[in-house]
Design an enzyme around this catalytic site. Structure first.
Site, PDB file in Angstrom:
ATOM      1  N   GLU A 500       0.816  -1.219   0.000  1.00 59.09           N
ATOM      2  CA  GLU A 500       0.000   0.000   0.000  1.00 59.09           C
ATOM      3  C   GLU A 500       0.854   1.276   0.000  1.00 59.09           C
ATOM      4  O   GLU A 500       0.588   2.226   0.730  1.00 59.09           O
ATOM      5  CB  GLU A 500      -0.979   0.004   1.180  1.00 59.09           C
ATOM      6  CG  GLU A 500      -2.042  -1.066   1.026  1.00 59.09           C
ATOM      7  CD  GLU A 500      -3.236  -0.901   1.953  1.00 59.09           C
ATOM      8  OE1 GLU A 500      -3.449   0.203   2.477  1.00 59.09           O
ATOM      9  OE2 GLU A 500      -3.946  -1.885   2.137  1.00 59.09           O
TER      10      GLU A 500
HETATM   11  C1  LIG Z   1       3.070  -9.518   0.676  1.00 58.10           C
HETATM   12  C2  LIG Z   1       2.623  -8.548  -0.364  1.00 58.10           C
HETATM   13  C3  LIG Z   1       1.272  -8.389  -0.628  1.00 58.10           C
HETATM   14  C4  LIG Z   1       0.863  -7.561  -1.673  1.00 58.10           C
HETATM   15  N1  LIG Z   1      -0.461  -7.496  -2.002  1.00 58.10           N
HETATM   16  C5  LIG Z   1      -0.816  -6.852  -3.140  1.00 58.10           C
HETATM   17  C6  LIG Z   1      -2.148  -6.926  -3.635  1.00 58.10           C
HETATM   18  O1  LIG Z   1      -3.013  -7.542  -3.035  1.00 58.10           O
HETATM   19  N2  LIG Z   1      -2.434  -6.287  -4.788  1.00 58.10           N
HETATM   20  C7  LIG Z   1      -1.502  -5.583  -5.482  1.00 58.10           C
HETATM   21  O2  LIG Z   1      -1.817  -5.054  -6.529  1.00 58.10           O
HETATM   22  N3  LIG Z   1      -0.236  -5.449  -5.020  1.00 58.10           N
HETATM   23  C8  LIG Z   1       0.122  -6.095  -3.887  1.00 58.10           C
HETATM   24  N4  LIG Z   1       1.405  -5.995  -3.417  1.00 58.10           N
HETATM   25  C9  LIG Z   1       2.358  -5.181  -4.136  1.00 58.10           C
HETATM   26  C10 LIG Z   1       2.866  -3.991  -3.357  1.00 58.10           C
HETATM   27  O3  LIG Z   1       1.937  -2.969  -3.355  1.00 58.10           O
HETATM   28  C11 LIG Z   1       4.201  -3.624  -4.022  1.00 58.10           C
HETATM   29  O4  LIG Z   1       5.120  -4.574  -3.546  1.00 58.10           O
HETATM   30  C12 LIG Z   1       4.641  -2.244  -3.742  1.00 58.10           C
HETATM   31  O5  LIG Z   1       3.884  -1.361  -4.482  1.00 58.10           O
HETATM   32  C13 LIG Z   1       6.110  -2.017  -4.072  1.00 58.10           C
HETATM   33  O6  LIG Z   1       6.445  -2.513  -5.325  1.00 58.10           O
HETATM   34  P1  LIG Z   1       7.764  -3.409  -5.497  1.00 58.10           P
HETATM   35  O7  LIG Z   1       7.716  -4.476  -4.466  1.00 58.10           O
HETATM   36  O8  LIG Z   1       7.827  -3.821  -6.900  1.00 58.10           O
HETATM   37  O9  LIG Z   1       8.945  -2.459  -5.121  1.00 58.10           O
HETATM   38  P2  LIG Z   1       9.586  -1.286  -6.005  1.00 58.10           P
HETATM   39  O10 LIG Z   1       8.525  -0.452  -6.590  1.00 58.10           O
HETATM   40  O11 LIG Z   1      10.600  -1.875  -6.895  1.00 58.10           O
HETATM   41  O12 LIG Z   1      10.267  -0.415  -4.878  1.00 58.10           O
HETATM   42  C14 LIG Z   1      11.515  -0.797  -4.283  1.00 58.10           C
HETATM   43  C15 LIG Z   1      11.950   0.298  -3.342  1.00 58.10           C
HETATM   44  O13 LIG Z   1      12.130   1.512  -4.069  1.00 58.10           O
HETATM   45  C16 LIG Z   1      11.455   2.570  -3.413  1.00 58.10           C
HETATM   46  N5  LIG Z   1      11.017   3.557  -4.392  1.00 58.10           N
HETATM   47  C17 LIG Z   1      10.383   3.367  -5.558  1.00 58.10           C
HETATM   48  N6  LIG Z   1      10.146   4.540  -6.158  1.00 58.10           N
HETATM   49  C18 LIG Z   1      10.647   5.505  -5.360  1.00 58.10           C
HETATM   50  C19 LIG Z   1      10.705   6.929  -5.401  1.00 58.10           C
HETATM   51  N7  LIG Z   1      10.218   7.624  -6.390  1.00 58.10           N
HETATM   52  N8  LIG Z   1      11.289   7.574  -4.387  1.00 58.10           N
HETATM   53  C20 LIG Z   1      11.810   6.895  -3.348  1.00 58.10           C
HETATM   54  N9  LIG Z   1      11.774   5.560  -3.246  1.00 58.10           N
HETATM   55  C21 LIG Z   1      11.205   4.875  -4.233  1.00 58.10           C
HETATM   56  C22 LIG Z   1      10.299   1.910  -2.678  1.00 58.10           C
HETATM   57  O14 LIG Z   1       9.886   2.703  -1.576  1.00 58.10           O
HETATM   58  C23 LIG Z   1      10.939   0.596  -2.251  1.00 58.10           C
HETATM   59  O15 LIG Z   1      11.627   0.813  -1.059  1.00 58.10           O
HETATM   60  C24 LIG Z   1       1.826  -6.809  -2.378  1.00 58.10           C
HETATM   61  C25 LIG Z   1       3.182  -6.939  -2.072  1.00 58.10           C
HETATM   62  C26 LIG Z   1       3.581  -7.807  -1.094  1.00 58.10           C
HETATM   63  C27 LIG Z   1       5.041  -7.942  -0.814  1.00 58.10           C
END
Ligand SMILES: Cc1cc2nc3c(=O)[nH]c(=O)nc-3n(C[C@H](O)[C@H](O)[C@H](O)COP(=O)(O)OP(=O)(O)OC[C@H]3O[C@@H](n4cnc5c(N)ncnc54)[C@H](O)[C@@H]3O)c2cc1C
Length: 803
Positions: A500
């Site tokens: 989220e």
């Molecule tokens: C257990 C779990 C349950 C989930 N459930 C759902 C679900 O039900 N439905 C759904 O759609 N998604 C779901 N998600 C997805 C979740 O919302 C994403 O994991 C999240 O949006 C982050 O994406 P990512 O993991 O690809 O990380 P990335 O987007 O690759 O981010 C990696 C890091 O980079 C940082 N970052 C990225 N952009 C910036 C910026 N501009 N400035 C500073 N920092 C930045 C982030 O804060 C993070 O620390 C779930 C994820 C998990 C792990």
């Protein structure tokens, strides 16, 4: 020099009182006239003073002239400097509304906004659900069995969740749901999370972004009538699929597509619909979902819907048994057992009426998501975080009293006391923020920036509380097994941090990035005026903005010189100073926010080290306001005061330090040096929480007292000696009951009536010498047994571990 001083004081008063340009012109003109009348002889320098006055003030007062000479140029300059904003950025920015955050941003918070907020109350129905089905569900949950043996909830738990409508808390009764307030929803999630994260997440998802919320807000009547009753009773298991391998935090960049076309559907040859192709991952409940809320980018290359080729992000409901849909295997998120996995679709054809809200809502998917996420962020994960923190505080505090080293309860060592105080203080802040924000949500507020603050701050602070708990639990926190109540909680923390809105991004981009525009009294309107090309509106707003900046500067100096002593705020003898410091720091924050916007403009978006610190100021001021309001809501209890003082002193200190940090990072050191003098004319008055608070706060957690019960209210508590937390509860009571007896034995040892050694080994001798009675000796024996039970850990055979 005296006249110059008079001019500075007059300008300060006019700015502080937010005097209009007309009144300011008159007042300064009056002072100038008085100066000239008292002059012995008029000289050319007097004449040039008059000229300067007229040149400065005539254009300011004659609006058409002002627009032509000043505003027009600024208008053009700002129009060119305004960074381009994508549709997804604009929709995210416009989601929800502002509330107390806007007051803090104004630099002059109107305390009535907070004071008039009624405390959250549960209806009879809500309370009996919390005391009944929620309590029963918690008693059914064995987290170790769920996460280690089954890797899923047992069937009877699934059935109970469905039949008791845990997934339909926010669905109205007319659709078969429970129709709970946000406060009740949060209370339910909090209690379950204190028992099992797997169960809490399972219940959380259908009640947050699960399609029910989207359907309620945007669905057609037909969709609501079909899906909502089925979602409420668990007949349908929902999942929301937004994230994919290529689009995580930047979900708006998803490559998943829908093409408007004709296709075959349910025996009909030519149905207008969408051909979908997607790949999603990390989807909670995905592996068992019966219906997916799917977000994709919709294109209309054949113009079957209209002129536009790219329509925009769209959300649709896809039954998972639709041909072409693949539900993949499971992810394994950090040893927790909630269902989560990938899914994808290949050339899946759906009719237009599967779009949430039907064809009328094509392209509105992002807006829908942002609007629903706005409140969701303030409820589920904060509830989960508070549940985890309360659980840790209650049990680790008790453990610190039960566990002895160096012949003393470890909770009596200063090092442990300091950690316990930090845990309890943070938990007080967390629960205050949760309850006050829920109360605002119950009143219909949808504060976007505050929900980002709650998401970020509560998950981060929970992480610290659980980490602290792990340090105190030592090996008993590390060795996993059925007896360990904390290890699994510790393992799963990063899930809350990431979902989220991952925390780093939430802090640096959302809180201030969004807040600077949404909560600022003028910026969003100024931007709108520029976008609309409305010079008149811009001119008016811009000069009001200048007045606002002037006021903040004068207010900073005045409040800094007086330490805000004369400021009228709510609060009693204990708390008034904190209200005043919040008001004082909020002016400094408003002043620096304007300076940052002026000097960095659109590039502030990329200056995340600066925006992150602005977020820290706003968040700490918000949390501190919640603490004060919560304390008042709880009846200003005397035994809570150490917690309130700790929470306020720490929050205010952190806000002040973040302001100081910002000053070191903003451009033009000579200006920031001056601003530092304006904001802190007599230095920085706020210090970290006082040392003297540590012992009384630690004592709250290591004893059995009403303050501890209030601090940890709402989590699942039991006294079953075979339960991971029940054994700690029973041991604490037993150990406390035996404490006076232990004291008698210790005194006898000191007086050399009894020899040195372990208390339990001296009981018979102590009875013989009539130092204690038989019943008293039994109290010690019971306590020792309970203590041993509470500190014991699991062990496994090699075979058990290898599975
Ligand atoms: C257990 C779990 C349950 C989930 N459930 C759902 C679900 O039900 N439905 C759904 O759609 N998604 C779901 N998600 C997805 C979740 O919302 C994403 O994991 C999240 O949006 C982050 O994406 P990512 O993991 O690809 O990380 P990335 O987007 O690759 O981010 C990696 C890091 O980079 C940082 N970052 C990225 N952009 C910036 C910026 N501009 N400035 C500073 N920092 C930045 C982030 O804060 C993070 O620390 C779930 C994820 C998990 C792990």
């Amino acid at each position: 020099m005296l006249w110059l001083l008079a001019l500075i004081i007059l300008a300060g008063i006019l700015a502080y009182r937010k005097a209009s340009i007309h009144w300011s012109t008159l007042a300064i003109g009056g002072l100038l006239t008085a100066y000239l009348l008292t002059a012995e002889k008029l000289s050319s320098s007097h004449l040039s003073l008059w000229m300067t006055y007229l040149i400065a003030f005539i254009p300011l007062n004659v609006i058409p002239l002002r627009q032509k000479l000043i505003s027009h140029w600024l208008f053009v300059l700002m129009k060119n400097a305004l960074p381009p904003m994508s549709q997804t950025e604009r929709e995210a920015l416009e989601a929800g509304n502002t509330w107390w955050d806007a007051e803090l941003f104004s630099g002059n918070p109107n305390w009535d906004v907070l004071q008039n907020l009624p405390p959250a109350k549960f209806s009879k129905e809500e309370q009996s659900f919390i005391d009944g089905p929620v309590e029963t569900l918690c008693a059914m949950l064995n987290d170790w069995d769920i996460t280690y043996n089954r890797k899923d909830l047992p069937d009877e738990v699934w059935d109970y969740i469905k039949t008791q409508k845990f997934c339909g808390m926010m669905i109205p009764k007319k659709y078969g749901g429970l129709e709970f307030s946000e406060s009740a929803h949060s209370e339910v999630v909090m209690k379950i999370s204190s028992r099992s994260t797997t169960a809490a997440v399972t219940v959380m998802v259908p009640n947050s972004l699960g399609p029910a919320k989207l359907l309620l807000n945007y669905g057609t009547e037909e969709q609501k009538n079909y899906y909502l009753p089925r979602l409420a009773n668990g007949e349908e298991i929902p999942a929301f699929a937004l994230t994919g391998p290529h689009a995580g935090s930047d979900a708006g960049a998803m490559p998943d597509t829908g093409i408007v076309c004709y296709g075959k559907f349910k025996g009909q040859d030519k149905v207008l619909g969408i051909k979908l192709n997607w790949e999603k991952r990390y989807i909670t409940l995905g592996p068992i979902a019966t219906v997916l809320g799917l977000a994709f980018k919709l294109y209309d290359p054949d113009h079957l819907l209209g002129d536009k080729e790219y329509i925009g992000i769209t959300a649709a409901l896809i039954p998972t048994n639709t041909p072409g849909v693949s539900i993949g295997r499971r992810h394994y998120p950090l040893d927790s057992a909630f269902q989560n996995g990938p899914n994808w679709g290949k050339d899946v054809f759906i009719p237009m009426d599967w779009i949430i809200g039907g064809a009328a809502q094509v392209g509105n998917g992002w807006k829908m998501l942002m609007q629903c996420l706005t409140t969701g962020r303030a409820i589920s994960l904060p509830a989960l975080s508070v549940g985890a923190s309360k659980l840790t505080c209650r049990n680790t505090g008790a453990y610190a009293r039960i566990r002895k080293q160096f012949n003393l309860p470890i909770g009596e060592f200063e090092g442990i006391e300091e950690v316990l105080a930090r845990m309890a203080g943070e938990t007080y802040i967390l629960d205050a923020a949760r309850q006050v924000t829920n109360a605002a949500l119950d009143q219909g507020e949808k504060p976007a920036v505050i929900s980002a603050i709650l998401k970020y701050e509560l998950t981060e602070r929970m992480r610290r509380v659980v980490n602290d708990g792990m340090d105190i639990q030592g090996g008993s926190g590390i060795c996993l097994g059925a007896k360990n109540y904390l290890g699994r909680m510790y393992q799963v923390i990063p899930v809350s941090i990431t979902v989220e809105g991952a925390n780093i991004l939430t802090r640096t981009m959302m809180i201030f990035g969004q807040g600077a525009i949404r909560c600022h009294p003028y910026v969003q309107q100024e931007m709108a005026a520029i976008t609309e090309g409305n010079l008149e509106a811009f001119d008016k707003l811009f000069f009001q903005h200048i007045g606002h900046w002037g006021h903040n500067k004068a207010a900073c100096i005045w409040l800094g010189l007086t330490n805000a002593r004369f400021l009228s705020t709510p609060g009693d003898r204990e708390t008034k100073r904190y209200y005043r410091q919040i008001a004082r720091l909020s002016v400094g924050f408003a002043l620096l926010a304007d300076y940052a916007l002026l000097t960095l403009g659109g590039s502030l978006k990329r200056k995340e080290r600066i925006s992150g610190r602005f977020a820290d100021v706003l968040a700490n001021l918000y949390l501190c306001s919640c603490v004060l309001k919560h304390y008042q809501n709880q009846g200003s209890q005397k035994d809570e005061r150490p917690l309130v003082h700790w929470a306020c002193q720490e929050s205010i200190y952190r806000a002040q330090q973040a302001l100081e940090d910002i000053l070191t990072k903003l451009p033009f050191k000579w200006v920031t040096g001056m601003l530092s003098g304006v904001i802190f004319p007599l230095g920085k008055p706020n210090k970290p929480a006082k040392e003297s608070l540590i012992h009384p706060i630690a004592a709250v957690l290591t004893g059995d007292n009403p303050a501890r019960d209030r601090l940890t209210k709402g989590i699942y508590i039991n006294d079953n000696p075979d339960d991971p937390t029940g054994r700690i509860e029973t041991a604490l009571i037993a150990v406390l009951a035996a404490t006076p007896v232990e004291a008698k034995i210790k005194l006898a040892q000191k007086q050399k009536i009894l020899p040195k050694g372990e208390t339990s080994a001296l009981l018979n001798e102590a009875i013989e010498k009539q130092i204690i009675s038989q019943q008293e000796a039994d109290l010690i024996r019971i306590a020792e047994k309970a203590r041993f039970n509470a500190i014991s850990v699991d062990d496994f055979s090699e075979q058990e571990l290898l599975g």
